[in-house]
Design a protein around this motif. Structure first.
Motif, PDB file in Angstrom:
ATOM      1  N   ALA A 155       0.838  -1.200   0.000  1.00  0.00           N
ATOM      2  CA  ALA A 155       0.000   0.000   0.000  1.00  0.00           C
ATOM      3  C   ALA A 155       0.873   1.251   0.000  1.00  0.00           C
ATOM      4  O   ALA A 155       1.796   1.377   0.799  1.00  0.00           O
ATOM      5  CB  ALA A 155      -0.901  -0.002   1.226  1.00  0.00           C
ATOM      6  N   LEU A 156       0.572   2.178  -0.881  1.00  0.00           N
ATOM      7  CA  LEU A 156       1.347   3.407  -1.022  1.00  0.00           C
ATOM      8  C   LEU A 156       0.485   4.624  -0.696  1.00  0.00           C
ATOM      9  O   LEU A 156      -0.745   4.596  -0.841  1.00  0.00           O
ATOM     10  CB  LEU A 156       1.900   3.530  -2.446  1.00  0.00           C
ATOM     11  CG  LEU A 156       2.882   2.434  -2.866  1.00  0.00           C
ATOM     12  CD1 LEU A 156       3.235   2.578  -4.343  1.00  0.00           C
ATOM     13  CD2 LEU A 156       4.144   2.471  -2.007  1.00  0.00           C
ATOM     14  N   HIS A 157       1.145   5.685  -0.260  1.00  0.00           N
ATOM     15  CA  HIS A 157       0.484   6.947   0.052  1.00  0.00           C
ATOM     16  C   HIS A 157       1.224   8.082  -0.657  1.00  0.00           C
ATOM     17  O   HIS A 157       2.429   7.991  -0.908  1.00  0.00           O
ATOM     18  CB  HIS A 157       0.457   7.196   1.561  1.00  0.00           C
ATOM     19  CG  HIS A 157      -0.220   6.114   2.331  1.00  0.00           C
ATOM     20  ND1 HIS A 157       0.449   5.009   2.806  1.00  0.00           N
ATOM     21  CD2 HIS A 157      -1.522   5.957   2.686  1.00  0.00           C
ATOM     22  CE1 HIS A 157      -0.403   4.224   3.433  1.00  0.00           C
ATOM     23  NE2 HIS A 157      -1.614   4.772   3.376  1.00  0.00           N
ATOM     24  N   ARG A 158       0.494   9.118  -0.975  1.00  0.00           N
ATOM     25  CA  ARG A 158       1.062  10.269  -1.660  1.00  0.00           C
ATOM     26  C   ARG A 158       0.992  11.488  -0.749  1.00  0.00           C
ATOM     27  O   ARG A 158      -0.079  11.869  -0.265  1.00  0.00           O
ATOM     28  CB  ARG A 158       0.341  10.540  -2.970  1.00  0.00           C
ATOM     29  CG  ARG A 158       0.908  11.733  -3.747  1.00  0.00           C
ATOM     30  CD  ARG A 158       0.312  11.843  -5.131  1.00  0.00           C
ATOM     31  NE  ARG A 158      -1.136  11.934  -5.094  1.00  0.00           N
ATOM     32  CZ  ARG A 158      -1.962  11.008  -5.587  1.00  0.00           C
ATOM     33  NH1 ARG A 158      -1.473   9.913  -6.137  1.00  0.00           N
ATOM     34  NH2 ARG A 158      -3.285  11.156  -5.520  1.00  0.00           N
ATOM     35  N   LEU A 159       2.136  12.089  -0.511  1.00  0.00           N
ATOM     36  CA  LEU A 159       2.222  13.336   0.241  1.00  0.00           C
ATOM     37  C   LEU A 159       2.432  14.473  -0.744  1.00  0.00           C
ATOM     38  O   LEU A 159       3.373  14.437  -1.551  1.00  0.00           O
ATOM     39  CB  LEU A 159       3.396  13.280   1.227  1.00  0.00           C
ATOM     40  CG  LEU A 159       3.803  14.610   1.872  1.00  0.00           C
ATOM     41  CD1 LEU A 159       2.680  15.156   2.754  1.00  0.00           C
ATOM     42  CD2 LEU A 159       5.098  14.457   2.654  1.00  0.00           C
ATOM     43  N   THR A 160       1.561  15.463  -0.674  1.00  0.00           N
ATOM     44  CA  THR A 160       1.689  16.665  -1.493  1.00  0.00           C
ATOM     45  C   THR A 160       2.030  17.837  -0.579  1.00  0.00           C
ATOM     46  O   THR A 160       1.312  18.088   0.406  1.00  0.00           O
ATOM     47  CB  THR A 160       0.399  16.965  -2.265  1.00  0.00           C
ATOM     48  OG1 THR A 160       0.055  15.831  -3.079  1.00  0.00           O
ATOM     49  CG2 THR A 160       0.560  18.192  -3.152  1.00  0.00           C
ATOM     50  N   VAL A 161       3.111  18.527  -0.882  1.00  0.00           N
ATOM     51  CA  VAL A 161       3.531  19.701  -0.122  1.00  0.00           C
ATOM     52  C   VAL A 161       3.410  20.921  -1.040  1.00  0.00           C
ATOM     53  O   VAL A 161       4.005  20.944  -2.124  1.00  0.00           O
ATOM     54  CB  VAL A 161       4.977  19.559   0.395  1.00  0.00           C
ATOM     55  CG1 VAL A 161       5.358  20.778   1.236  1.00  0.00           C
ATOM     56  CG2 VAL A 161       5.129  18.274   1.206  1.00  0.00           C
ATOM     57  N   GLN A 162       2.635  21.922  -0.601  1.00  0.00           N
ATOM     58  CA  GLN A 162       2.424  23.134  -1.401  1.00  0.00           C
ATOM     59  C   GLN A 162       2.913  24.350  -0.618  1.00  0.00           C
ATOM     60  O   GLN A 162       2.623  24.504   0.569  1.00  0.00           O
ATOM     61  CB  GLN A 162       0.945  23.308  -1.743  1.00  0.00           C
ATOM     62  CG  GLN A 162       0.428  22.255  -2.716  1.00  0.00           C
ATOM     63  CD  GLN A 162      -1.038  22.414  -3.016  1.00  0.00           C
ATOM     64  OE1 GLN A 162      -1.876  22.183  -2.144  1.00  0.00           O
ATOM     65  NE2 GLN A 162      -1.346  22.825  -4.243  1.00  0.00           N
ATOM     66  N   LEU A 163       3.675  25.178  -1.305  1.00  0.00           N
ATOM     67  CA  LEU A 163       4.182  26.425  -0.728  1.00  0.00           C
ATOM     68  C   LEU A 163       3.491  27.600  -1.412  1.00  0.00           C
ATOM     69  O   LEU A 163       3.478  27.690  -2.647  1.00  0.00           O
ATOM     70  CB  LEU A 163       5.697  26.522  -0.924  1.00  0.00           C
ATOM     71  CG  LEU A 163       6.365  27.848  -0.533  1.00  0.00           C
ATOM     72  CD1 LEU A 163       6.268  28.075   0.980  1.00  0.00           C
ATOM     73  CD2 LEU A 163       7.821  27.873  -1.009  1.00  0.00           C
ATOM     74  N   GLU A 164       2.919  28.479  -0.620  1.00  0.00           N
ATOM     75  CA  GLU A 164       2.332  29.733  -1.106  1.00  0.00           C
ATOM     76  C   GLU A 164       2.968  30.847  -0.284  1.00  0.00           C
ATOM     77  O   GLU A 164       2.757  30.930   0.933  1.00  0.00           O
ATOM     78  CB  GLU A 164       0.815  29.742  -0.905  1.00  0.00           C
ATOM     79  CG  GLU A 164       0.070  28.680  -1.685  1.00  0.00           C
ATOM     80  CD  GLU A 164      -0.179  29.077  -3.124  1.00  0.00           C
ATOM     81  OE1 GLU A 164       0.058  30.274  -3.449  1.00  0.00           O
ATOM     82  OE2 GLU A 164      -0.585  28.216  -3.919  1.00  0.00           O
ATOM     83  N   ALA A 165       3.771  31.711  -0.940  1.00  0.00           N
ATOM     84  CA  ALA A 165       4.528  32.702  -0.159  1.00  0.00           C
ATOM     85  C   ALA A 165       4.789  33.941  -0.992  1.00  0.00           C
ATOM     86  O   ALA A 165       4.581  33.976  -2.216  1.00  0.00           O
ATOM     87  CB  ALA A 165       5.847  32.085   0.318  1.00  0.00           C
ATOM     88  N   GLU A 166       5.266  34.955  -0.294  1.00  0.00           N
ATOM     89  CA  GLU A 166       5.763  36.182  -0.912  1.00  0.00           C
ATOM     90  C   GLU A 166       7.247  36.277  -0.576  1.00  0.00           C
ATOM     91  O   GLU A 166       7.629  36.359   0.596  1.00  0.00           O
ATOM     92  CB  GLU A 166       5.015  37.407  -0.383  1.00  0.00           C
ATOM     93  CG  GLU A 166       3.600  37.539  -0.871  1.00  0.00           C
ATOM     94  CD  GLU A 166       3.524  37.855  -2.360  1.00  0.00           C
ATOM     95  OE1 GLU A 166       4.484  38.479  -2.878  1.00  0.00           O
ATOM     96  OE2 GLU A 166       2.529  37.485  -2.997  1.00  0.00           O
ATOM     97  N   ALA A 167       8.077  36.250  -1.620  1.00  0.00           N
ATOM     98  CA  ALA A 167       9.516  36.402  -1.438  1.00  0.00           C
ATOM     99  C   ALA A 167       9.898  37.852  -1.713  1.00  0.00           C
ATOM    100  O   ALA A 167       9.080  38.669  -2.175  1.00  0.00           O
ATOM    101  CB  ALA A 167      10.267  35.459  -2.378  1.00  0.00           C
ATOM    102  N   ALA A 168      11.144  38.164  -1.446  1.00  0.00           N
ATOM    103  CA  ALA A 168      11.615  39.539  -1.649  1.00  0.00           C
ATOM    104  C   ALA A 168      11.494  39.960  -3.102  1.00  0.00           C
ATOM    105  O   ALA A 168      11.345  41.147  -3.403  1.00  0.00           O
ATOM    106  CB  ALA A 168      13.058  39.667  -1.170  1.00  0.00           C
ATOM    107  N   ASP A 169      11.561  38.991  -4.017  1.00  0.00           N
ATOM    108  CA  ASP A 169      11.499  39.339  -5.431  1.00  0.00           C
ATOM    109  C   ASP A 169      10.170  38.958  -6.069  1.00  0.00           C
ATOM    110  O   ASP A 169      10.077  38.827  -7.287  1.00  0.00           O
ATOM    111  CB  ASP A 169      12.655  38.685  -6.188  1.00  0.00           C
ATOM    112  CG  ASP A 169      12.691  37.183  -6.001  1.00  0.00           C
ATOM    113  OD1 ASP A 169      11.837  36.651  -5.258  1.00  0.00           O
ATOM    114  OD2 ASP A 169      13.582  36.536  -6.585  1.00  0.00           O
ATOM    115  N   GLY A 170       9.102  38.744  -5.238  1.00  0.00           N
ATOM    116  CA  GLY A 170       7.797  38.489  -5.822  1.00  0.00           C
ATOM    117  C   GLY A 170       7.137  37.249  -5.276  1.00  0.00           C
ATOM    118  O   GLY A 170       7.670  36.575  -4.375  1.00  0.00           O
ATOM    119  N   PRO A 171       5.970  36.888  -5.811  1.00  0.00           N
ATOM    120  CA  PRO A 171       5.248  35.704  -5.340  1.00  0.00           C
ATOM    121  C   PRO A 171       6.070  34.428  -5.575  1.00  0.00           C
ATOM    122  O   PRO A 171       6.787  34.301  -6.572  1.00  0.00           O
ATOM    123  CB  PRO A 171       3.971  35.705  -6.189  1.00  0.00           C
ATOM    124  CG  PRO A 171       3.841  37.112  -6.667  1.00  0.00           C
ATOM    125  CD  PRO A 171       5.229  37.630  -6.841  1.00  0.00           C
ATOM    126  N   ALA A 172       5.931  33.500  -4.643  1.00  0.00           N
ATOM    127  CA  ALA A 172       6.650  32.227  -4.749  1.00  0.00           C
ATOM    128  C   ALA A 172       5.678  31.087  -4.499  1.00  0.00           C
ATOM    129  O   ALA A 172       5.048  31.024  -3.441  1.00  0.00           O
ATOM    130  CB  ALA A 172       7.804  32.180  -3.739  1.00  0.00           C
TER     131      ALA A 172
END
Length: 798
Positions: A155-172
């Protein structure tokens, strides 16, 4: 120019380069230079670089692509599952071109694959970066019904990691997905455990044999097809000998449920402060970072059979260091040796049937056939699991039909050389028969290799060398599968899996050869490493004749079977005085209450055998007296003393070990027997067309006659198969007309001391009966000098 010019020297993971954001807009030229020289001495025979199995290729394998990121991104995700608590620890590495970075992370876990239960677990948190690299450790709960991963339920599982941020040079924004399995792989005494349940490794080696391309595939489908073949033979484990496979191999093993031992691409001298020491350290980290989340990746060794005066100290420290850094798997210093105290498990050559240099002293060549021996004295040397290193190494004769099926990069030039040699000896027409007959003996020896391991209490497992042929090192045709990945047709996977699987019935037979005044006694056992213990199992046993007729049968009392086996099931006791002899029988065992069936051939001989020489037949043990009788027109059975035979083909019961070229001519030099089973000379000696256990005694101490110079139409009754490097025409028994007389000649060891040797005695009786019959009328004529040429000069000159 903005290009990361740092060289990449990994032999195991993708090479990644960073392009600077200072690059101006517009077209740019990227030049990739590949240098495949051995800059770091990982060992010329290491399968990561060796041309024994690969081509000398110079290029890029797999994906070649450009990836763009925003000003901050997810650099690494490491998952540490905790099945006992149904939780997971996630280690994240975030990177940014410029700081500060403020935003949020969202982690989502869900089952993957058809038939998986439906659930989702989500964790959200805020993040703030004040440095260009930041590491976070998070603990996340999982549902109580989250399935565990193992060989029975991958049995396998999927981990999704999402980053939503504002960096010094714009949206990241960035998104990473990781597939993992909820499992622990550990030890309990000398046994391995998967999710706290005892298991046993039944493995084979992968030596990077891919003749179609010269390099390993990087797509998942070919790996799944290859690994399914391995599973078809009842195996659950693969060791990658001195190399690390690509991502696709791990993903395929995850899906199928195989346990992998990876190695850091090394087979060389270590611990002396040479550059390879530092390279190994870096390569270990790269492998764990790239592939560490895969549940199939349960074992890691530095590499294969190291050299160096300081290897023990160096590799002991290596084990301790990496176990502390990444405890998701078990570590050992190396495959083969050294067996240092720091190891989580040991991989050593002692628990196998033949060692390098054993020659005719190995168990299968020196000890009469039985099924009672095991390796418990080797297991008792250690307090951690022991895995048999490179067990087997039994060879079969080449299948020249493979030549035409090499459609890819590499030709089977080795097979072409061996084929041409065989044809030059006038034996080309026998090539197919040699392949099949030797293959039957090879499978016989592998079966005893596996069953000996399964009979051993507490053994951690075995790694065969191997399920697949090895085209390098002079050519070692050790596989039940050829170098193209095709199962050979003399041993079907499902037949081999009867003796090699999670649940295997076993019989401890003190002998395979019996006489009618004896009582067959054997202990029945079961080796069980399944998905759980069995509540009640009985053994249904039967003794069957060659036509399948039941001559005796019984049932043992049911008993529970834990996972610590082998577990005794009961005893078999069969008086043999009422059965026909000579004859071949089969003790067959099926399990009631569990899947599993197995069987063992035995041979029964009369307790009293008439060895009187028939009228008109002269039994000789000297060439001179035989020639005298032949000159007078007599019928002669000549039992040639093996010590007086002129030969350089050492004869044993087993086939060649690894190969005669790479082992310096280690005996035996032959690959079993090709037998004219329906010839009347063998009418009273039950036999098939290939070697089987009843031939052990007549072969023990025998000699193979080299008959290269005799007429091509002379066809031996029993023909040893020579190693493919020489292709001598050999004989153990043949007949010929010599002058006015008729000769039946054997160099088998049946000339005396026959008490307690029922098979040798019965073979002699069969030959005597034939020599005295009207059927004894040889058609091929030999001269006296041709006969003398078969013997040592001191005996041939009389």
């Amino acid at each position: 120019d903005g290009l990361d010019r740092c060289p990449r020297d990994s032999l195991s993971v993708p090479h990644r380069y960073m392009l600077s954001p200072r690059l101006a807009a517009g077209p740019h030229r990227l030049t990739l230079r590949v240098d495949n020289r051995l800059h770091v001495d990982v060992g010329q025979n290491a399968h990561s670089v060796s041309d024994h199995t690969q081509g000398n290729w110079n290029g890029v394998v797999g994906a070649l692509r450009l990836e763009a990121t925003d000003g901050a991104w997810i650099a690494a995700v490491r998952v540490h599952p905790e099945p006992r608590s149904r939780t997971m620890r996630v280690e994240l590495t975030l990177a940014a071109r410029s700081v500060p970075v403020r935003g949020s992370l969202r982690l989502t876990v869900e089952p993957q694959g058809a038939g998986a239960s439906s659930w989702t677990s989500t964790l959200a948190l805020s993040v703030e970066m004040t440095t260009s690299v930041q590491r976070l450790t998070l603990d996340a709960p999982l549902p109580a019904n989250a399935a565990l991963w193992d060989e029975f339920q991958p049995a396998l599982h999927r981990l999704t990691v999402q980053l939503e941020a504002e960096a010094a040079d714009g949206p990241a924004r960035d998104r990473r997905q990781v597939v993992f399995g909820l499992r622990t792989f550990g030890t309990r005494g000398t046994r391995f455990t998967i999710n706290d349940r005892v298991t046993q490794l039944r493995g084979t080696l992968d030596c990077c044999v891919f003749p179609a391309t010269g390099y390993p595939p990087t797509a998942q489908e070919p790996w799944e097809r290859y690994l399914r073949t391995i599973q078809g033979y009842g195996l659950n484990h693969v060791r990658f000998h001195s190399w690390c496979p690509p991502e696709a191999a791990f993903a395929a093993a995850d899906r199928l449920g195989l346990y992998l031992q990876v190695e850091c691409a090394v087979w060389t001298r270590l611990g002396d402060g040479a550059p390879v020491d530092q390279w190994l350290e870096a390569e270990t980290g790269r492998i764990l970072e790239e592939y560490g989340n895969h549940p199939s990746f349960v074992l890691l060794a530095h590499g294969n059979e190291p050299a160096g005066e300081h290897q023990r100290e160096f590799l002991g420290a290596w084990v301790r260091r990496w176990r502390e850094r990444d405890p998701r798997r078990l570590y050992t210093s190396g495959s083969g040796w050294p067996s240092v105290e720091d190891n989580d498990y040991q991989v050593a050559p002692a628990p196998r049937l033949h060692q390098w240099g054993d020659g005719l002293r190995s168990r299968l060549n020196a000890t009469p056939p039985a099924t009672v021996a095991d390796h418990r004295e080797q297991v008792e040397r250690f307090s951690v699991p022991l895995v048999a290193h490179e067990a087997g190494q039994w060879c079969a004769f080449p299948d020249f039909g493979e030549i035409a099926r090499h459609h890819g990069l590499l030709r089977a030039k080795n097979f072409e050389i061996f084929r041409d040699s065989l044809q030059a000896q006038g034996l080309g027409a026998q090539a197919r028969d040699f392949h099949l007959a030797s293959g039957r003996l090879q499978a016989l020896c592998y079966r005893e290799e596996v069953e000996t391991a399964l009979r051993t209490p507490g053994l951690g497992g075995f790694q065969l060398l191997g399920l697949m042929d090895f085209p390098g090192q002079g050519t070692a045709l050790v596989g039940l599968v050829n170098a193209l990945g095709e199962p050979k047709d003399y041993c079907r996977p499902e037949d081999f899996a009867r003796c090699c699987g999670p649940t295997v019935p076993l019989a401890r037979l003190p002998q395979r050869l019996w006489t009618t005044d004896q009582t067959l006694e054997a202990g029945l056992e079961v080796a069980h490493a399944g998905a759980g213990p069995l509540p009640a199992v009985a053994a249904l046993w039967s003794l069957r004749d060659r036509w399948g007729g039941v001559r005796a049968q019984g049932r043992t009392e049911p008993r529970p079977v834990p996972l610590e086996g082998p577990v005794p099931l009961g005893e078999v006791r069969i008086p043999l005085n009422g059965l026909e002899a000579p004859a071949q029988y089969r003790l067959q065992v099926e399990l009631e209450g569990a899947p599993g069936a197995n069987g063992w051939d035995i041979w029964l001989y009369p307790a009293v055998v008439d060895l009187a020489v028939p009228a008109g037949v002269q039994l000789c043990t000297r060439l001179d007296e035989a020639l005298e009788a032949l000159g007078a027109g007599g019928r002669v059975l000549l039992l040639a003393p093996p010590s007086e035979v002129r030969t350089d083909a050492a004869l044993g019961f087993t086939p060649v070990f690894w190969n005669t070229a790479w082992t310096g001519g280690q005996p035996p030099h032959t690959l079993g027997l090709l037998i004219r089973q329906h010839h009347p000379a063998l009418a009273a000696f039950p036999t098939s067309w290939h070697s089987d256990w009843q031939w052990w005694d007549p072969l023990h101490g025998s000699a193979a006659m080299v008959i290269d110079g005799l007429p091509s139409e002379l066809r031996p009754l029993v023909q040893p198969i020579d190693t493919w490097f020489r292709n001598h025409r050999l004989a153990l028994i043949f007949e010929a007309r010599v002058g006015p007389g008729s000769l039946l000649l054997t160099s088998a060891n049946i000339g005396g001391d026959l008490d307690g040797r029922p098979a040798a005695r019965q073979l002699l009786a069969s030959l005597l009966a034939y020599a005295g019959s009207e059927a004894f009328a040889p058609g091929v004529e030999l001269g006296a000098e041709q006969l003398r040429g078969l013997f040592q000069p001191k005996t041939a000159g009389v």
